[in-house]
Write a protein that holds these residues in place. Structure first.
Motif, PDB file in Angstrom:
ATOM      1  N   PHE A  33      -9.608   2.071   5.130  1.00 22.40           N
ATOM      2  CA  PHE A  33      -8.496   1.749   4.241  1.00 22.40           C
ATOM      3  C   PHE A  33      -8.020   2.981   3.483  1.00 22.40           C
ATOM      4  O   PHE A  33      -6.854   3.077   3.110  1.00 22.40           O
ATOM      5  N   PHE A  34      -8.923   3.940   3.246  1.00 19.61           N
ATOM      6  CA  PHE A  34      -8.609   5.091   2.398  1.00 19.61           C
ATOM      7  C   PHE A  34      -7.937   6.242   3.153  1.00 19.61           C
ATOM      8  O   PHE A  34      -7.634   7.266   2.548  1.00 19.61           O
ATOM      9  N   VAL A  35      -7.690   6.096   4.435  1.00 18.00           N
ATOM     10  CA  VAL A  35      -7.211   7.227   5.224  1.00 18.00           C
ATOM     11  C   VAL A  35      -5.718   7.432   5.006  1.00 18.00           C
ATOM     12  O   VAL A  35      -4.935   6.473   4.995  1.00 18.00           O
ATOM     13  N   PHE A  36      -5.287   8.688   4.881  1.00 17.09           N
ATOM     14  CA  PHE A  36      -3.906   9.001   4.518  1.00 17.09           C
ATOM     15  C   PHE A  36      -2.903   8.698   5.624  1.00 17.09           C
ATOM     16  O   PHE A  36      -1.710   8.543   5.359  1.00 17.09           O
ATOM     17  N   ASN A  37      -3.339   8.612   6.898  1.00 17.41           N
ATOM     18  CA  ASN A  37      -2.361   8.370   7.959  1.00 17.41           C
ATOM     19  C   ASN A  37      -2.082   6.890   8.185  1.00 17.41           C
ATOM     20  O   ASN A  37      -1.450   6.509   9.164  1.00 17.41           O
ATOM     21  N   ARG A  38      -2.515   6.042   7.281  1.00 17.16           N
ATOM     22  CA  ARG A  38      -2.089   4.652   7.271  1.00 17.16           C
ATOM     23  C   ARG A  38      -0.703   4.576   6.650  1.00 17.16           C
ATOM     24  O   ARG A  38      -0.122   5.588   6.252  1.00 17.16           O
ATOM     25  N   ARG A  39      -0.162   3.371   6.514  1.00 15.58           N
ATOM     26  CA  ARG A  39       1.160   3.219   5.893  1.00 15.58           C
ATOM     27  C   ARG A  39       1.165   3.841   4.504  1.00 15.58           C
ATOM     28  O   ARG A  39       0.303   3.540   3.686  1.00 15.58           O
ATOM     29  N   PRO A  40       2.135   4.717   4.191  1.00 15.03           N
ATOM     30  CA  PRO A  40       2.165   5.297   2.844  1.00 15.03           C
ATOM     31  C   PRO A  40       2.371   4.221   1.778  1.00 15.03           C
ATOM     32  O   PRO A  40       3.162   3.293   1.964  1.00 15.03           O
ATOM     33  N   VAL A  41       1.677   4.357   0.691  1.00 19.02           N
ATOM     34  CA  VAL A  41       1.879   3.446  -0.437  1.00 19.02           C
ATOM     35  C   VAL A  41       3.277   3.670  -0.994  1.00 19.02           C
ATOM     36  O   VAL A  41       3.777   4.799  -1.044  1.00 19.02           O
ATOM     37  N   SER A  42       3.936   2.593  -1.408  1.00 15.96           N
ATOM     38  CA  SER A  42       5.306   2.687  -1.913  1.00 15.96           C
ATOM     39  C   SER A  42       5.402   3.730  -3.018  1.00 15.96           C
ATOM     40  O   SER A  42       4.617   3.714  -3.981  1.00 15.96           O
ATOM     41  N   ALA A  43       6.381   4.621  -2.879  1.00 20.83           N
ATOM     42  CA  ALA A  43       6.427   5.833  -3.700  1.00 20.83           C
ATOM     43  C   ALA A  43       6.530   5.539  -5.192  1.00 20.83           C
ATOM     44  O   ALA A  43       5.864   6.177  -6.006  1.00 20.83           O
ATOM     45  N   ARG A  44       7.379   4.584  -5.588  1.00 22.80           N
ATOM     46  CA  ARG A  44       7.565   4.307  -7.021  1.00 22.80           C
ATOM     47  C   ARG A  44       6.574   3.291  -7.554  1.00 22.80           C
ATOM     48  O   ARG A  44       6.538   3.019  -8.752  1.00 22.80           O
ATOM     49  N   GLY A  45       5.775   2.736  -6.657  1.00 19.65           N
ATOM     50  CA  GLY A  45       4.667   1.892  -7.059  1.00 19.65           C
ATOM     51  C   GLY A  45       5.020   0.800  -8.036  1.00 19.65           C
ATOM     52  O   GLY A  45       6.033   0.104  -7.912  1.00 19.65           O
TER      53      GLY A  45
END
Length: 361
Positions: free
Chosen positions: A68-80
């Protein structure tokens, strides 16, 4: 994925998302993992990375798999969290909103994994950005444009949640949207997402929630929780569900419970909303509106109405996509593994389009 591989591709924003999902503070995670809270903060902002051993403990502490922690998964929404449309900020704290927002990100994660195996509808959403001082005419124009683009019927819109899903908007009913939050939405990535509360037996109110969040998606590209946007989203919902051209003709000029009950069933909105609409359109006077509200409160109380609608509209897009994937051999266990989420989380997100038991003869 092994902890060593996950540590090499570690994403701090995915750790923050996992922490929000678990409803934990930085200090609580640090205590469970046996590192300093400063170390957790450094991990989350991307200044340092955890060792494989620490990452394995982070996964256990937050209830997700190491992948789950890997960066090449879907990027978290930028403005969160700040880019998400919530209602009143007084009804829940930032921690509660963060936990709820995290689940909207998990919905996007699940949708992305599903799209590896099935095709979901492309998003179709007209954008009509409104200024803070936009008036009723502009709200009506925005609602009318949506009706035109979506080819909605000239009258009651029917199953509103189904319309959102047909047009590529992800909708989920989750318990995390209860307890003062009701509903929320955002459109920060590939798909818009709407989260509705799971415990509302009031179908009319739930439909209005869905229309309200749709108003945010259409009219408010930048979130401003608690500001003028909330009133505008209410206005958009009223225009969409009760268009003035129709309501001005059909709303009674005096309070007639039977007439309002029939309109409630036809248009899928509450009697309270119809009365307020009649007042807004000046079909009835302010005094007549107050008298009608007093009568309703005296007879039924403030929180109940007669002639209830059917059960709240249930999302079906993700559940149907899951069923299609299962027929191709991609069961929910595999989806959960690919999402790096617990099976119960994926089940809650996908839901069931019709929870009634099937009768066979």
């Amino acid at each position: 994925m092994r902890a060593e591989e996950a540590a090499a591709g570690f994403s701090g924003e995915r750790l923050r998302l996992a922490r929000f999902r678990a409803g934990l503070t930085v200090r609580e995670v640090a205590d469970r993992v046996d590192v300093s809270h400063a170390a957790i903060s450094q991990y989350e902002i991307g200044r340092t990375r955890p060792t494989p051993a620490v990452l394995a403990r982070l996964a256990i502490a937050t209830g997700v798999s190491a992948g789950f922690f890997v960066f090449n998964r879907r990027p978290v929404s930028a403005r969160g969290l700040d880019g998400t449309h919530f209602r009143s900020l007084r009804s829940t704290g930032r921690a509660g909103r963060a936990s709820a927002w995290a689940w909207s990100e998990l919905v996007l994660d699940v949708a992305e994994v599903l799209e590896r195996h099935v095709r979901l509808p492309d998003p179709v959403l007209p954008m009509r950005s409104l200024a803070p001082d936009a008036g009723r005419d502009e709200l009506a124009d925005a609602a009318e444009e949506l009706r035109s683009v979506w080819r909605l019927p000239d009258g009651p819109v029917g199953h509103l949640v189904r319309q959102l899903e047909v047009h590529g908007i992800l909708v989920a009913r989750l318990a995390v949207a209860d307890k003062g939050i009701d509903a929320f939405s955002h459109f920060q990535g590939a798909r818009p997402v709407v989260i509705l509360g799971s415990d509302k037996g009031d179908a009319a109110r739930s439909r209005f929630d869905a229309a309200h969040e749709l108003g945010h998606l259409v009219c408010h590209p930048d979130a401003d929780p608690g500001g003028e946007q909330e009133q505008q989203a209410h206005g958009f919902a009223a225009e969409l569900l009760m268009p003035r051209a129709h309501m001005a003709r059909v709303l009674p000029r005096r309070f007639d419970l039977g007439a309002y009950a029939r309109l409630k069933q036809e248009w899928g909105v509450s009697i309270a909303a119809l009365l307020y609409r009649a007042r807004t359109l000046e079909v009835i006077s302010d005094a007549a509106y107050r008298r009608a509200v007093m009568v309703m409160n005296r007879r039924y109380g403030r929180r109940t109405e007669p002639y209830p609608l059917d059960q709240p509209e249930r999302p079906a897009l993700l559940a149907t996509a899951g069923e299609v994937a299962a027929r191709s051999g991609i069961g929910i266990d595999r989806l959960a593994a690919e999402c790096c989420l617990p099976l119960d989380d994926v089940r809650a997100i996908i839901g069931d389009p019709d929870p009634r038991p099937l009768v066979t003869v």
